[in-house]
Design a protein around this motif. Structure first.
Motif, PDB file in Angstrom:
ATOM      1  N   ARG A  88       6.101   4.655   7.001  1.00  0.00           N
ATOM      2  CA  ARG A  88       7.001   5.267   6.942  1.00  0.00           C
ATOM      3  C   ARG A  88       7.611   5.852   7.924  1.00  0.00           C
ATOM      4  NH1 ARG A  88       9.562   8.873   6.559  1.00  0.00           N
ATOM      5  NH2 ARG A  88       8.642  10.983   5.490  1.00  0.00           N
ATOM      6  N   LYS A  89       7.207   4.567   8.771  1.00  0.00           N
ATOM      7  CA  LYS A  89       7.462   4.543  10.685  1.00  0.00           C
ATOM      8  C   LYS A  89       7.524   5.342  11.356  1.00  0.00           C
ATOM      9  CE  LYS A  89       9.525   0.571   8.937  1.00  0.00           C
ATOM     10  NZ  LYS A  89       9.209  -0.835   9.995  1.00  0.00           N
ATOM     11  N   VAL A  90       6.565   6.446  11.356  1.00  0.00           N
ATOM     12  CA  VAL A  90       6.146   7.357  12.160  1.00  0.00           C
ATOM     13  C   VAL A  90       4.971   7.087  13.336  1.00  0.00           C
ATOM     14  CG1 VAL A  90       5.020   9.353  12.323  1.00  0.00           C
ATOM     15  CG2 VAL A  90       6.301   9.130  10.283  1.00  0.00           C
ATOM     16  N   VAL A  91       5.197   7.160  14.258  1.00  0.00           N
ATOM     17  CA  VAL A  91       4.249   6.924  15.230  1.00  0.00           C
ATOM     18  C   VAL A  91       3.175   7.545  15.522  1.00  0.00           C
ATOM     19  CG1 VAL A  91       4.387   6.557  18.317  1.00  0.00           C
ATOM     20  CG2 VAL A  91       6.112   5.937  17.071  1.00  0.00           C
ATOM     21  N   VAL A  92       1.751   6.683  15.833  1.00  0.00           N
ATOM     22  CA  VAL A  92       0.370   7.416  15.311  1.00  0.00           C
ATOM     23  C   VAL A  92       0.129   7.030  17.053  1.00  0.00           C
ATOM     24  CG1 VAL A  92      -1.525   7.680  14.620  1.00  0.00           C
ATOM     25  CG2 VAL A  92       0.051   7.376  13.670  1.00  0.00           C
ATOM     26  N   LEU A  93      -0.225   8.551  17.676  1.00  0.00           N
ATOM     27  CA  LEU A  93      -1.278   7.529  18.914  1.00  0.00           C
ATOM     28  C   LEU A  93      -2.541   8.878  18.984  1.00  0.00           C
ATOM     29  CD1 LEU A  93      -0.833  10.464  21.030  1.00  0.00           C
ATOM     30  CD2 LEU A  93       1.872   9.221  21.060  1.00  0.00           C
ATOM     31  N   ASN A  94      -3.834   8.348  19.970  1.00  0.00           N
ATOM     32  CA  ASN A  94      -4.668   9.295  20.364  1.00  0.00           C
ATOM     33  C   ASN A  94      -4.412   9.159  21.800  1.00  0.00           C
ATOM     34  OD1 ASN A  94      -6.069   6.092  21.304  1.00  0.00           O
ATOM     35  ND2 ASN A  94      -7.365   6.431  19.691  1.00  0.00           N
ATOM     36  N   THR A  95      -5.664   9.772  22.761  1.00  0.00           N
ATOM     37  CA  THR A  95      -6.147   9.514  23.299  1.00  0.00           C
ATOM     38  C   THR A  95      -7.725   8.972  24.166  1.00  0.00           C
ATOM     39  OG1 THR A  95      -7.309  11.813  23.346  1.00  0.00           O
ATOM     40  CG2 THR A  95      -4.820  12.031  23.849  1.00  0.00           C
ATOM     41  N   PRO A  96      -7.460   8.037  24.065  1.00  0.00           N
ATOM     42  CA  PRO A  96      -8.322   7.074  24.371  1.00  0.00           C
ATOM     43  C   PRO A  96      -9.457   7.485  25.720  1.00  0.00           C
ATOM     44  CG  PRO A  96      -6.528   5.870  24.868  1.00  0.00           C
ATOM     45  CD  PRO A  96      -6.268   7.242  24.223  1.00  0.00           C
ATOM     46  N   GLY A  97      -9.213   7.778  26.270  1.00  0.00           N
ATOM     47  CA  GLY A  97      -9.797   8.151  27.477  1.00  0.00           C
ATOM     48  C   GLY A  97     -10.320   9.166  27.398  1.00  0.00           C
ATOM     49  N   GLY A  98      -9.580  10.328  27.163  1.00  0.00           N
ATOM     50  CA  GLY A  98      -9.684  11.514  27.850  1.00  0.00           C
ATOM     51  C   GLY A  98     -10.722  12.020  27.520  1.00  0.00           C
ATOM     52  N   ASN A  99     -11.774  11.603  26.404  1.00  0.00           N
ATOM     53  CA  ASN A  99     -13.635  12.173  26.887  1.00  0.00           C
ATOM     54  C   ASN A  99     -14.582  11.127  26.972  1.00  0.00           C
ATOM     55  OD1 ASN A  99     -12.963  10.843  24.467  1.00  0.00           O
ATOM     56  ND2 ASN A  99     -13.056  11.946  22.055  1.00  0.00           N
ATOM     57  N   ALA A 100     -14.156   9.961  27.252  1.00  0.00           N
ATOM     58  CA  ALA A 100     -14.932   9.250  27.442  1.00  0.00           C
ATOM     59  C   ALA A 100     -16.023   9.489  28.567  1.00  0.00           C
ATOM     60  CB  ALA A 100     -14.011   8.326  28.157  1.00  0.00           C
ATOM     61  N   ILE A 101     -15.691  10.251  29.788  1.00  0.00           N
ATOM     62  CA  ILE A 101     -17.398  10.865  30.625  1.00  0.00           C
ATOM     63  C   ILE A 101     -17.972  11.560  29.407  1.00  0.00           C
ATOM     64  CG2 ILE A 101     -17.033  12.083  32.293  1.00  0.00           C
ATOM     65  CD1 ILE A 101     -16.628   9.537  32.935  1.00  0.00           C
ATOM     66  N   SER A 102     -17.213  12.301  28.663  1.00  0.00           N
ATOM     67  CA  SER A 102     -18.915  13.427  28.288  1.00  0.00           C
ATOM     68  C   SER A 102     -18.622  12.793  27.115  1.00  0.00           C
ATOM     69  CB  SER A 102     -17.659  14.337  27.887  1.00  0.00           C
ATOM     70  OG  SER A 102     -16.686  15.389  28.584  1.00  0.00           O
ATOM     71  N   ALA A 103     -18.379  12.030  26.596  1.00  0.00           N
ATOM     72  CA  ALA A 103     -18.882  10.818  25.504  1.00  0.00           C
ATOM     73  C   ALA A 103     -20.369   9.770  25.792  1.00  0.00           C
ATOM     74  CB  ALA A 103     -18.347  10.354  24.223  1.00  0.00           C
ATOM     75  N   CYS A 104     -20.153   9.566  27.007  1.00  0.00           N
ATOM     76  CA  CYS A 104     -20.707   8.911  27.917  1.00  0.00           C
ATOM     77  C   CYS A 104     -21.731   9.447  28.438  1.00  0.00           C
ATOM     78  CB  CYS A 104     -19.982   8.669  28.888  1.00  0.00           C
ATOM     79  SG  CYS A 104     -20.762   7.406  30.393  1.00  0.00           S
ATOM     80  N   GLU A 105     -21.434  11.095  28.715  1.00  0.00           N
ATOM     81  CA  GLU A 105     -23.049  11.993  29.396  1.00  0.00           C
ATOM     82  C   GLU A 105     -24.074  12.235  28.309  1.00  0.00           C
ATOM     83  OE1 GLU A 105     -21.025  14.674  31.560  1.00  0.00           O
ATOM     84  OE2 GLU A 105     -21.383  13.113  33.772  1.00  0.00           O
ATOM     85  N   LEU A 106     -23.711  12.200  26.956  1.00  0.00           N
ATOM     86  CA  LEU A 106     -24.116  12.756  25.926  1.00  0.00           C
ATOM     87  C   LEU A 106     -25.082  12.175  25.374  1.00  0.00           C
ATOM     88  CD1 LEU A 106     -25.008  14.604  23.577  1.00  0.00           C
ATOM     89  CD2 LEU A 106     -23.424  14.273  22.089  1.00  0.00           C
ATOM     90  N   THR A 107     -23.993  10.446  25.402  1.00  0.00           N
ATOM     91  CA  THR A 107     -25.262   8.853  25.196  1.00  0.00           C
ATOM     92  C   THR A 107     -26.410   9.209  26.151  1.00  0.00           C
ATOM     93  OG1 THR A 107     -23.599   8.137  24.160  1.00  0.00           O
ATOM     94  CG2 THR A 107     -24.563   6.477  25.448  1.00  0.00           C
ATOM     95  N   CYS A 108     -26.059   9.351  27.238  1.00  0.00           N
ATOM     96  CA  CYS A 108     -27.269   9.200  28.342  1.00  0.00           C
ATOM     97  C   CYS A 108     -28.050  10.583  28.296  1.00  0.00           C
ATOM     98  CB  CYS A 108     -26.760   8.722  30.123  1.00  0.00           C
ATOM     99  SG  CYS A 108     -25.537   7.237  29.767  1.00  0.00           S
ATOM    100  N   ALA A 109     -27.825  11.277  27.687  1.00  0.00           N
ATOM    101  CA  ALA A 109     -28.336  12.789  27.310  1.00  0.00           C
ATOM    102  C   ALA A 109     -29.070  12.262  26.334  1.00  0.00           C
ATOM    103  CB  ALA A 109     -27.807  13.922  27.505  1.00  0.00           C
ATOM    104  N   LEU A 110     -29.010  11.765  25.342  1.00  0.00           N
ATOM    105  CA  LEU A 110     -30.178  11.538  23.982  1.00  0.00           C
ATOM    106  C   LEU A 110     -30.906  10.150  24.295  1.00  0.00           C
ATOM    107  CD1 LEU A 110     -27.707  11.331  21.554  1.00  0.00           C
ATOM    108  CD2 LEU A 110     -29.130  13.276  21.691  1.00  0.00           C
TER     109      LEU A 110
END
Length: 329
Positions: A88-110
């Motif tokens: 439908r020619k609709v642009v899709v975007l996300n925020t790839p770097g926004g949660n990187a540190i938080s996800a990383c820190e949870l990984t390390c915690a686990l």
């Protein structure tokens, strides 16, 4: 791109709305809409912002007569039909770097929790027991951590766990061996990785190539007592195969934050969560105050960049179907 009205369909940090309104874009927040309700509402908007709860289906996209952009305040887009949007020619975007540190820190915690049995030992002590021998763990120093997916999160995990003295190996089809070496990750094939790893953590999107990536065959190729961590997407690890490996003792523990079904009701998933060797959390990878502000701001900055009217914001690094964006320019 002319963006005058934006619908925010999931709760995002107020920084998102404030930034858009600062630049005279009209924003409405309407949460927990059914597919029918969203299909009706979307007709009046140029852009849609969601998080995880709202499913942007082909029906919703087709109903968006003015719809030009769908933005997700988060890293994945599992809840958005990108193919239908592209058609439908609709642009899709996300925020790839926004949660990187938080996800990383949870990984390390686990990882550290699994090494020292923190969760079961705490539960035992709260129950009035004193099981020091039962919950003896092991050091991470000198152990090998395999990182599948060497993007933002995988790289951050590598750097932090290297500080604990872990050896890091990994694989990513779009990261070269030379790039991996720059942050001290030895680049290996899957076949080389599995027998070497004491811990395996996955940081990939859920796509056909990664669905059930960690399965019975892979687990049988691993060392006995291997530990598995998933803070990426449910479905990358075959839950039934992982449960079998835990029961047999092949897998020595797992740290799981994401599931094939959320909230989970499947019996296999519930057994996995309840297993004594599993540290389970309810999709908390991005659940920090810092990450929520970061993704909210990042999605609004990209929308502003798409308008071309704001010199301060020019990056659209989260656009997934860039061909649509290029065709519209």
């Amino acid at each position: 791109m002319d963006i005058k009205k934006v619908l925010v369909a999931d709760a995002v940090d107020s920084a998102c709305v404030e930034l858009l309104r600062k630049y005279n874009i009209e924003v409405d927040c309407k949460y927990k809409l059914t597919e029918e309700q969203l299909s009706e509402e979307i007709k009046a908007y140029d852009a849609l912002i969601v998080r995880s709860d709202t499913k942007v289906t082909p029906k919703v996209i087709q109903a968006g007569q003015r719809l030009k952009v769908i933005g997700r305040a988060g890293a994945g887009v599992d809840n958005i039909d990108v193919t239908a949007a592209t058609n439908r020619k609709v642009v899709v975007l996300n925020t790839p770097g926004g949660n990187a540190i938080s996800a990383c820190e949870l990984t390390c915690a686990l990882i550290t929790n699994l090494a020292r049995n923190v969760v079961p030992a705490s539960v035992s002590l709260k129950a009035g027991k004193w099981d020091r021998k039962l919950y003896a763990g092991h050091e991470l120093y000198g152990k090998t951590l395999a990182i599948i997916g060497l993007g933002r999160i995988g790289k951050e995990v590598a750097l932090r766990m290297q500080a604990w003295g872990m050896k890091t190996i990994g694989y990513d089809p779009i990261v070269s061996a030379e790039e991996a070496k720059e942050f001290n990750v030895e680049y290996l094939s899957y076949e080389q990785i599995w027998p070497k790893a004491d811990y395996i953590t996955v940081h990939t999107p859920l796509i056909p190539a990664t669905r059930n990536l960690i399965n019975a065959k892979v687990l049988n190729s691993c060392k006995n007592n291997v530990k598995i961590i998933n803070v990426a997407r449910g479905g990358i690890i075959n839950e039934s195969d992982l449960l079998d490996a835990l029961k047999s003792g092949k897998c020595g523990g797992a740290g799981i934050d994401v599931y094939e079904q959320e909230p989970p009701t499947n019996e296999v998933t519930l057994q996995l969560i309840a297993h004594e060797k599993v540290v389970a959390t309810p999709h908390l990878g991005a659940s920090t105050s810092e990450a929520q502000v970061r993704v909210a701001v990042e999605v609004s900055e990209q929308l502003l960049a798409l308008t071309g009217k704001c010199k301060e914001y020019t990056s659209t690094n989260g656009v997934l179907n860039r061909n649509v964006l290029n065709d519209s320019n």
